[in-house]
Enzyme design. Structure first.
Site, PDB file in Angstrom:
ATOM      1  CD  GLU A  60      -1.267  -2.309   2.153  1.00 55.03           C
ATOM      2  OE1 GLU A  60      -0.067  -2.608   1.968  1.00 55.03           O
ATOM      3  OE2 GLU A  60      -2.012  -2.935   2.924  1.00 55.03           O
ATOM      4  CB  CYS A  95      -0.889  -0.606   5.450  1.00 54.13           C
ATOM      5  SG  CYS A  95       0.793  -1.084   5.099  1.00 54.13           S
ATOM      6  CB  ALA A 173      21.300 -49.555  -0.966  1.00 54.99           C
ATOM      7  CB  SER A 178      20.350 -42.761   0.032  1.00 46.91           C
ATOM      8  OG  SER A 178      20.949 -41.580   0.499  1.00 46.91           O
ATOM      9  CD  GLU A 277      16.601 -31.526   1.152  1.00 43.71           C
ATOM     10  OE1 GLU A 277      17.030 -32.528   0.572  1.00 43.71           O
ATOM     11  OE2 GLU A 277      16.929 -30.375   0.851  1.00 43.71           O
TER      12      GLU A 277
HETATM   13  N1  LIG Z   1      16.125 -40.866   0.229  1.00 43.03           N
HETATM   14  C1  LIG Z   1      16.090 -39.730   0.844  1.00 43.03           C
HETATM   15  O1  LIG Z   1      15.297 -38.849   0.508  1.00 43.03           O
HETATM   16  C2  LIG Z   1      17.050 -39.466   1.941  1.00 43.03           C
HETATM   17  C3  LIG Z   1      17.104 -38.191   2.513  1.00 43.03           C
HETATM   18  C4  LIG Z   1      17.962 -37.983   3.561  1.00 43.03           C
HETATM   19  C5  LIG Z   1      18.735 -39.030   4.024  1.00 43.03           C
HETATM   20  N2  LIG Z   1      18.678 -40.245   3.420  1.00 43.03           N
HETATM   21  C6  LIG Z   1      19.452 -41.385   3.927  1.00 43.03           C
HETATM   22  O2  LIG Z   1      18.877 -41.708   5.173  1.00 43.03           O
HETATM   23  C7  LIG Z   1      19.877 -42.196   6.040  1.00 43.03           C
HETATM   24  C8  LIG Z   1      19.796 -41.421   7.340  1.00 43.03           C
HETATM   25  O3  LIG Z   1      18.470 -41.524   7.830  1.00 43.03           O
HETATM   26  P1  LIG Z   1      18.190 -41.991   9.293  1.00 43.03           P
HETATM   27  O4  LIG Z   1      16.739 -42.325   9.397  1.00 43.03           O
HETATM   28  O5  LIG Z   1      19.160 -43.044   9.696  1.00 43.03           O
HETATM   29  O6  LIG Z   1      18.560 -40.720  10.150  1.00 43.03           O
HETATM   30  P2  LIG Z   1      18.046 -39.225  10.198  1.00 43.03           P
HETATM   31  O7  LIG Z   1      16.584 -39.181  10.061  1.00 43.03           O
HETATM   32  O8  LIG Z   1      18.873 -38.407   9.301  1.00 43.03           O
HETATM   33  O9  LIG Z   1      18.483 -38.864  11.689  1.00 43.03           O
HETATM   34  C9  LIG Z   1      17.935 -39.586  12.744  1.00 43.03           C
HETATM   35  C10 LIG Z   1      18.470 -39.073  14.061  1.00 43.03           C
HETATM   36  O10 LIG Z   1      17.917 -37.803  14.345  1.00 43.03           O
HETATM   37  C11 LIG Z   1      17.868 -37.636  15.764  1.00 43.03           C
HETATM   38  N3  LIG Z   1      16.508 -37.161  16.080  1.00 43.03           N
HETATM   39  C12 LIG Z   1      16.160 -35.849  16.225  1.00 43.03           C
HETATM   40  N4  LIG Z   1      14.875 -35.729  16.501  1.00 43.03           N
HETATM   41  C13 LIG Z   1      14.363 -36.947  16.516  1.00 43.03           C
HETATM   42  C14 LIG Z   1      13.050 -37.435  16.752  1.00 43.03           C
HETATM   43  N5  LIG Z   1      12.010 -36.614  17.007  1.00 43.03           N
HETATM   44  N6  LIG Z   1      12.848 -38.748  16.702  1.00 43.03           N
HETATM   45  C15 LIG Z   1      13.878 -39.581  16.439  1.00 43.03           C
HETATM   46  N7  LIG Z   1      15.145 -39.176  16.224  1.00 43.03           N
HETATM   47  C16 LIG Z   1      15.393 -37.867  16.250  1.00 43.03           C
HETATM   48  C17 LIG Z   1      18.275 -38.945  16.359  1.00 43.03           C
HETATM   49  O11 LIG Z   1      19.652 -38.853  16.651  1.00 43.03           O
HETATM   50  P3  LIG Z   1      20.202 -38.547  18.137  1.00 43.03           P
HETATM   51  O12 LIG Z   1      20.023 -39.818  18.889  1.00 43.03           O
HETATM   52  O13 LIG Z   1      21.620 -38.136  17.972  1.00 43.03           O
HETATM   53  O14 LIG Z   1      19.346 -37.459  18.695  1.00 43.03           O
HETATM   54  C18 LIG Z   1      18.097 -39.926  15.230  1.00 43.03           C
HETATM   55  O15 LIG Z   1      18.930 -41.046  15.329  1.00 43.03           O
HETATM   56  C19 LIG Z   1      21.177 -42.046   5.311  1.00 43.03           C
HETATM   57  O16 LIG Z   1      21.508 -43.285   4.757  1.00 43.03           O
HETATM   58  C20 LIG Z   1      20.869 -41.054   4.241  1.00 43.03           C
HETATM   59  O17 LIG Z   1      21.699 -41.277   3.136  1.00 43.03           O
HETATM   60  C21 LIG Z   1      17.841 -40.489   2.416  1.00 43.03           C
END
Ligand SMILES: NC(=O)c1ccc[n+]([C@@H]2O[C@H](COP(=O)([O-])OP(=O)(O)OC[C@H]3O[C@@H](n4cnc5c(N)ncnc54)[C@H](OP(=O)(O)O)[C@@H]3O)[C@@H](O)[C@H]2O)c1
Length: 349
Positions: A60, A95, A173, A178, A277
């Site tokens: 505005e 405004c 995998a 990934s 992500e």
């Molecule tokens: N395909 C895709 O789109 C994509 C995207 C991203 C990643 N990736 C792959 O996914 C894998 C990682 O994924 P991920 O599931 O192992 O780990 P993540 O989701 O990246 O991280 C999990 C960690 O976050 C922490 N955390 C924080 N808040 C939380 C909550 N509310 N609940 C549970 N945990 C929480 C915990 O660690 P603490 O115990 O330290 O708190 C938990 O171990 C990798 O292999 C990566 O390459 C794939």
């Protein structure tokens, strides 16, 4: 609200123009995109303005300034604005008051401002003798600033949750690798989407496993002008040499599992949209907490099998608990399929 003549339909074209110029403002940042056109008695547009982001004049004010720059008066004009003029003093003055002082006789707007502090502009205008008419092109006006409206209403950022998976629903995998499940075109969309959110969130495991940069890069390789704040969530430390620490949008480590609190803290610092992500644990935790507004599920044409499902425990043990979704869009990008879906809100089906 007072009904005024001519009827709302008379303002449709002007509102469409206001919506068009509003879209020139940034989609990120604490403020919504807003456009304003000033009409004379003949219904002709005599000035235009839009909001270019926090700290700059509201739409505005820009429209009034553009008028004054040509030594013209706003007396008796109609202001057509995409959002109810604000009622509060922030980085700029209210405004609604500026419009009253400028002498406009009518204000037509599309969407009411739900803000506890910023709302109430229409009442100020009415009390000052300015006629108001709201709800013109309301659907388009709401769609333009939906993320901001949801954020203001829920007092937390809008949450887009994205993951990439194989056609059999695996996000990595069995060995944890990934990269890359989806192709170049889909990755380009992800980079663009990063640049269209205030912040990105990833779980600490993703940082420890992949050491991602998480910058928003244009297809030719340069950085997009807007870089989101990079947020890592989880108790474990982010290594000193993790690339994400040097993110051009800034870096924040939320050493907690409390997603609602993290969102609330981000909202308090002006974050109105986040792009989650993954990985699967974080994606599942956001879904379980029902803190997701939109899902972007990208599927590459491959099968991975194994235990790394795209989501794990999302709080569903029986069909009655299933997360019901509306499919907003399905498209193919390169060889991939991209699904945009939204959790059904109460009364939204
Ligand atoms: N395909 C895709 O789109 C994509 C995207 C991203 C990643 N990736 C792959 O996914 C894998 C990682 O994924 P991920 O599931 O192992 O780990 P993540 O989701 O990246 O991280 C999990 C960690 O976050 C922490 N955390 C924080 N808040 C939380 C909550 N509310 N609940 C549970 N945990 C929480 C915990 O660690 P603490 O115990 O330290 O708190 C938990 O171990 C990798 O292999 C990566 O390459 C794939």
């Amino acid at each position: 609200m007072t009904a005024i003549a001519p009827e709302a339909a008379a303002y449709t074209a002007a509102m469409k123009r206001a919506l068009e110029i509003a879209a020139q403002g940034p989609v990120t940042g604490p403020n919504p995109q807003v456009g304003c056109v000033l009409l004379n008695d003949a219904g002709e547009i005599v000035s235009e303005g839009w909001h270019e982001g926090s700290g700059t004049p509201h739409a505005e004010i820009m429209a009034l300034d553009n008028l004054r720059a040509r030594d013209l008066s706003a007396k008796g004009l109609t202001a057509v604005v995409t959002l109810e003029p604000c009622a509060h003093t922030g980085k700029t003055g209210p405004c609604a008051v500026a419009l009253v002082e400028a002498g406009v006789s009518r204000v037509v707007y599309s969407v009411s401002d739900p803000g506890a502090i910023s709302g109430g502009g229409a009442a100020i205008l009415e009390q000052s003798g300015v006629q108001t008419l709201g709800g013109v092109e309301n659907e388009a006006g709401t769609a333009l600033i939906e993320r901001w409206l949801v954020s203001e209403t829920l007092q937390r950022p809008w949450v887009t949750l994205k993951w990439a998976m194989s056609l059999d629903g695996r996000s990595a995998a069995a060995d944890g690798t990934s990269q890359w499940i989806t192709g170049d075109e889909t990755r380009a969309k992800v980079h663009l989407d990063r640049s269209r959110h205030d912040a990105i969130i990833v779980g600490i495991n993703t940082v420890l496993t992949d050491n991602p940069r998480l910058t928003a890069r244009a297809p030719e390789g340069g950085l997009y002008p807007h870089q989101p704040l990079a947020v890592v969530i989880g108790a474990r430390d982010v290594p000193d040499n993790a690339l994400i620490r040097n993110h051009p949008g800034g870096f924040l480590h939320a050493q907690t599992h409390d997603l609602a609190q993290t969102l609330s803290d981000l909202f308090a610092r002006g974050t109105r949209s986040v792009y989650v992500e993954g990985g699967a644990t974080i994606a599942s935790a956001f879904l379980k907490a029902r803190l997701v507004d939109e899902l972007h599920i990208t599927m590459g044409p491959l099968l991975l099998g194994g235990p790394a499902t795209a989501v794990t425990d999302i709080g569903v043990t029986t069909m009655a608990d299933a997360h019901q979704l509306n499919i907003v869009d399905v498209c193919t990008l390169g060889g991939d399929i991209v699904v945009t879906a939204r959790p059904l809100r109460e009364g939204s089906r």
